[in-house]
Design a protein around this motif. Structure first.
Motif, PDB file in Angstrom:
ATOM      1  N   THR A 156       0.819  -1.072   0.155  1.00  0.00           N
ATOM      2  CA  THR A 156       0.174  -0.072   0.020  1.00  0.00           C
ATOM      3  C   THR A 156       0.839   1.383  -0.028  1.00  0.00           C
ATOM      4  OG1 THR A 156      -1.757  -1.016   1.142  1.00  0.00           O
ATOM      5  CG2 THR A 156      -1.798   1.172   1.290  1.00  0.00           C
ATOM      6  N   TRP A 157       0.818   2.221  -0.950  1.00  0.00           N
ATOM      7  CA  TRP A 157       1.348   3.252  -1.113  1.00  0.00           C
ATOM      8  C   TRP A 157       0.503   4.443  -0.614  1.00  0.00           C
ATOM      9  CZ3 TRP A 157       6.237   4.153  -3.760  1.00  0.00           C
ATOM     10  CH2 TRP A 157       6.749   3.017  -4.360  1.00  0.00           C
ATOM     11  N   ILE A 158       0.849   5.299   0.201  1.00  0.00           N
ATOM     12  CA  ILE A 158       0.091   6.536   0.721  1.00  0.00           C
ATOM     13  C   ILE A 158       0.840   7.795   0.507  1.00  0.00           C
ATOM     14  CG2 ILE A 158      -0.996   7.549   2.659  1.00  0.00           C
ATOM     15  CD1 ILE A 158      -1.646   5.082   3.914  1.00  0.00           C
ATOM     16  N   ASN A 159       0.315   8.676  -0.258  1.00  0.00           N
ATOM     17  CA  ASN A 159       0.933   9.996  -0.594  1.00  0.00           C
ATOM     18  C   ASN A 159       0.622  10.955   0.782  1.00  0.00           C
ATOM     19  OD1 ASN A 159       1.900  12.382  -1.548  1.00  0.00           O
ATOM     20  ND2 ASN A 159       0.491  12.561  -3.439  1.00  0.00           N
ATOM     21  N   THR A 160       1.711  11.177   1.394  1.00  0.00           N
ATOM     22  CA  THR A 160       1.720  12.221   2.497  1.00  0.00           C
ATOM     23  C   THR A 160       1.749  13.566   2.296  1.00  0.00           C
ATOM     24  OG1 THR A 160       3.995  11.856   3.018  1.00  0.00           O
ATOM     25  CG2 THR A 160       2.637  10.211   3.791  1.00  0.00           C
ATOM     26  N   SER A 161       2.197  13.910   0.730  1.00  0.00           N
ATOM     27  CA  SER A 161       2.431  15.211   0.468  1.00  0.00           C
ATOM     28  C   SER A 161       1.063  16.142   0.424  1.00  0.00           C
ATOM     29  CB  SER A 161       3.098  15.397  -0.995  1.00  0.00           C
ATOM     30  OG  SER A 161       2.974  16.657  -1.255  1.00  0.00           O
ATOM     31  N   GLU A 162       0.992  17.316   0.392  1.00  0.00           N
ATOM     32  CA  GLU A 162      -0.137  18.261   0.398  1.00  0.00           C
ATOM     33  C   GLU A 162      -0.041  18.821  -1.156  1.00  0.00           C
ATOM     34  OE1 GLU A 162      -0.192  21.159   3.237  1.00  0.00           O
ATOM     35  OE2 GLU A 162      -0.371  20.055   5.331  1.00  0.00           O
ATOM     36  N   GLU A 163       0.987  18.460  -1.732  1.00  0.00           N
ATOM     37  CA  GLU A 163       0.830  18.836  -3.306  1.00  0.00           C
ATOM     38  C   GLU A 163       0.043  17.836  -4.070  1.00  0.00           C
ATOM     39  OE1 GLU A 163       2.132  21.604  -4.271  1.00  0.00           O
ATOM     40  OE2 GLU A 163       2.811  22.020  -2.210  1.00  0.00           O
ATOM     41  N   PRO A 164      -0.544  18.291  -4.931  1.00  0.00           N
ATOM     42  CA  PRO A 164      -1.307  17.526  -5.967  1.00  0.00           C
ATOM     43  C   PRO A 164      -0.381  16.526  -6.832  1.00  0.00           C
ATOM     44  CG  PRO A 164      -1.512  19.601  -6.506  1.00  0.00           C
ATOM     45  CD  PRO A 164      -0.952  19.747  -5.412  1.00  0.00           C
ATOM     46  N   MET A 165      -0.846  15.335  -7.417  1.00  0.00           N
ATOM     47  CA  MET A 165      -0.157  14.998  -8.412  1.00  0.00           C
ATOM     48  C   MET A 165       0.226  15.790  -9.429  1.00  0.00           C
ATOM     49  SD  MET A 165      -1.393  10.960  -8.677  1.00  0.00           S
ATOM     50  CE  MET A 165      -0.208  10.933 -10.082  1.00  0.00           C
ATOM     51  N   SER A 166       1.546  15.708 -10.014  1.00  0.00           N
ATOM     52  CA  SER A 166       1.987  16.683 -11.032  1.00  0.00           C
ATOM     53  C   SER A 166       1.698  16.247 -12.409  1.00  0.00           C
ATOM     54  CB  SER A 166       3.729  17.124 -10.768  1.00  0.00           C
ATOM     55  OG  SER A 166       4.270  16.008 -10.608  1.00  0.00           O
ATOM     56  N   ASN A 167       2.841  15.925 -13.327  1.00  0.00           N
ATOM     57  CA  ASN A 167       2.665  15.259 -14.430  1.00  0.00           C
ATOM     58  C   ASN A 167       2.332  13.849 -14.382  1.00  0.00           C
ATOM     59  OD1 ASN A 167       3.083  14.380 -16.811  1.00  0.00           O
ATOM     60  ND2 ASN A 167       5.259  15.163 -17.254  1.00  0.00           N
ATOM     61  N   PRO A 168       1.124  13.785 -14.866  1.00  0.00           N
ATOM     62  CA  PRO A 168       0.412  12.328 -14.887  1.00  0.00           C
ATOM     63  C   PRO A 168       1.093  11.123 -15.963  1.00  0.00           C
ATOM     64  CG  PRO A 168      -0.975  13.697 -16.234  1.00  0.00           C
ATOM     65  CD  PRO A 168       0.059  14.588 -15.547  1.00  0.00           C
ATOM     66  N   PHE A 169       2.123  11.812 -16.746  1.00  0.00           N
ATOM     67  CA  PHE A 169       2.519  10.807 -17.823  1.00  0.00           C
ATOM     68  C   PHE A 169       3.998  10.739 -17.362  1.00  0.00           C
ATOM     69  CE2 PHE A 169      -0.446  13.560 -19.995  1.00  0.00           C
ATOM     70  CZ  PHE A 169      -1.304  12.802 -20.521  1.00  0.00           C
ATOM     71  N   VAL A 170       4.395  10.724 -16.062  1.00  0.00           N
ATOM     72  CA  VAL A 170       5.635  10.380 -15.727  1.00  0.00           C
ATOM     73  C   VAL A 170       5.521   9.507 -14.422  1.00  0.00           C
ATOM     74  CG1 VAL A 170       7.902  11.163 -14.832  1.00  0.00           C
ATOM     75  CG2 VAL A 170       6.800  12.487 -16.606  1.00  0.00           C
ATOM     76  N   MET A 171       6.075   8.377 -14.420  1.00  0.00           N
ATOM     77  CA  MET A 171       6.073   7.283 -13.496  1.00  0.00           C
ATOM     78  C   MET A 171       6.961   7.976 -12.080  1.00  0.00           C
ATOM     79  SD  MET A 171       7.051   3.453 -13.246  1.00  0.00           S
ATOM     80  CE  MET A 171       5.562   2.698 -14.040  1.00  0.00           C
ATOM     81  N   ARG A 172       6.216   7.886 -10.982  1.00  0.00           N
ATOM     82  CA  ARG A 172       7.101   8.472  -9.975  1.00  0.00           C
ATOM     83  C   ARG A 172       8.111   7.385  -9.406  1.00  0.00           C
ATOM     84  NH1 ARG A 172       5.140  11.518  -5.821  1.00  0.00           N
ATOM     85  NH2 ARG A 172       7.373  11.412  -5.159  1.00  0.00           N
TER      86      ARG A 172
END
Length: 492
Positions: A476-492
């Protein structure tokens, strides 16, 4: 109406007849007579059992039950097994011919397998990962693998069922236990204890029947997630092919031709007892039977004499009699196969030191037999016979003994008798088998993994790691950042 005991199927929390109405007789090996009848499952029964098992996984009563609570149910089952060990043992003895002394003691000890996994149920842990992305919290969980098909043969049923059922239930799975159509009564009697424990309906079903109507529909069913199989290599090949239909995770505990190596520094009396235990214990009807006795030539004659002398005191007879050492074989087919194999062995130059024939006791009895071989190619050293037949072959060096031990398609058990500790470590390490006993034989424990190499199968039963084989890892991955996802075409 027959007065014989009748054993139904146990599906979705109910004792029921098979959908096709098929029934079979169960033979008492001690008499050769029918003593009970049982229902056989049809494909529709398998469908119903799998549907119930899938529903149980979604039932909050099982899905949301804490691991600790699951453990308590297993403790309860263990207590019931211990309380009913005598009754279960008597049923197994009547149905399979195994000694009541062994079936009762083994059933009582099997309770410890359920206690062991009851204690492990809430010790299965995930992990928080030190992930390389500072704005992510990532963790793993071990979740139940799903619906398990547990397939057991007629010999050592309570033990072989425990090595599958206990870790599967502790992990939170649901299980369909498929008993052999040869001597299935103990498994149905066991289902009555399972029914008393309080598992939600469908968590455990117990079925039996032939390959076409029961085993094949079960092992290839799309609703099966895991197969735990004990049996012969030929049947296992079919199971593996069937699993291609559902991609079920599969473990196989198969047959063996286990070697027992006796070196010239061994205690001859202890070695003779070990060979007798490995060959005549359970009338030789054991997957770990030590049927390839490899003996250092300087003590070969002395060991043959010791075994022969001990064999004179062995008593063949009623398996319910506490004084009996060897009971009948489970099926008449085993008796016939042994006779045919011994004919071949004699033609190959082997000598029969004692035994070699049916016992005149009625039923499926065969005398304990010692075969003296001068070549590793003798048939009794090659095929699994499932009867009280011991074969001895001399060797001259340690290297030769190891080579002979490994000269087999199988690799389940092995034994080494020596007083040299260095040799014990050296030789046991080089034997290609999943289990090696040193200066003892046929010892088991819920703490010790059980399984083989080569055509004796893959995967391990018992031991702490076995419970993990009934789980899948979820990440399970939980994003703890308050920033929204940026570029949806680049894998994190």
């Amino acid at each position: 109406m027959s007065d014989l005991p009748h054993y139904p199927l146990y599906i979705a929390g109910e004792f029921t007849a098979g959908a096709a109405g098929q029934k079979m007789d169960s033979i008492n090996p001690a008499t050769g007579a029918v003593w009970a009848t049982f229902d056989c499952a049809a494909p529709a029964d398998i469908d119903r059992a799998v549907a119930a098992a899938q529903a149980a996984l979604d039932n909050p009563d099982w899905r949301d039950m804490t691991a600790t609570a699951r453990g308590k149910l297993l403790y309860r089952l263990a207590d019931l097994i211990a309380e009913n060990a005598g009754a279960l043992g008597r049923i197994e003895t009547t149905d399979s011919g195994k000694l009541a002394a062994e079936t009762t003691a083994q059933t009582g000890y099997v309770a410890d397998y359920y206690r062991y996994y009851a204690g492990l149920a809430d010790k299965v842990e995930g992990a928080v990962l030190p992930i390389d992305k500072p704005d992510m919290h990532v963790f793993t969980q071990r979740l139940p693998i799903g619906v398990v098909a547990a397939v057991v043969p007629w010999n050592a049923q309570m033990f072989l069922a425990a090595t599958k059922l206990a870790p599967a239930l502790a992990a939170g799975c649901s299980v369909i236990l498929k008993a052999s159509e040869v001597a299935p009564a103990p498994m149905i009697a066991f289902a009555r204890l399972i029914d008393q424990v309080g598992f939600p309906k469908g968590v455990v079903s117990v079925v039996t029947g032939d390959a076409e109507n029961c085993a094949i529909p079960l092992t290839r069913h799309p609703g099966i997630d895991r197969i735990a199989f004990t049996g012969g290599p030929e049947t296992a090949r079919h199971v593996v092919r069937n699993s291609a239909e559902n991609f079920a995770v599969t473990t196989l505990e198969l047959g063996g031709k286990s070697p027992i190596l006796v070196f010239d520094d061994a205690d001859i009396d202890a070695a003779a007892n070990g060979l007798i235990a490995g060959n005549f214990g359970a009338s030789g009807q054991s997957c770990v039977a030590g049927t390839r006795g490899l003996v250092h030539r300087p003590i070969y004659n002395a060991l043959v004499a010791a075994i022969t002398d001990k064999a004179k005191g062995l008593r063949i007879g009623d398996p319910h009699d506490p004084g009996t050492h060897l009971g009948p074989l489970c099926t008449i087919a085993q008796v016939t196969r042994i006779e045919e194999t011994l004919v071949t062995a004699r033609a190959q130059g082997a000598k029969i030191a004692f035994g070699g024939m049916r016992a005149p006791a009625g039923g499926h009895y065969f005398n304990p037999t010692l075969v003296l071989c001068d070549s590793p190619d003798v048939e009794t050293l090659k095929v699994e016979m499932f009867g009280p037949v011991m074969s001895l072959l001399p060797f001259d060096t340690e290297e030769e003994a190891i080579a002979l031990a490994n000269d087999s398609d199988f690799g389940l058990g092995s034994g080494v008798f020596t007083q040299n500790v260095a040799r014990a470590h050296r030789v046991s390490r080089r034997i290609r088998s999943g289990i090696t006993w040193v200066n003892t034989y046929r010892a088991i424990s819920p703490i010790a993994p059980f399984g083989g190499f080569k055509q004796s199968g893959y995967g391990r039963e018992a031991g702490a790691e076995a419970i993990l084989d009934y789980t899948r890892t979820k990440t399970t991955w939980i994003n703890t950042s308050e920033e929204p996802m940026s570029n949806p075409f680049v894998m994190r």
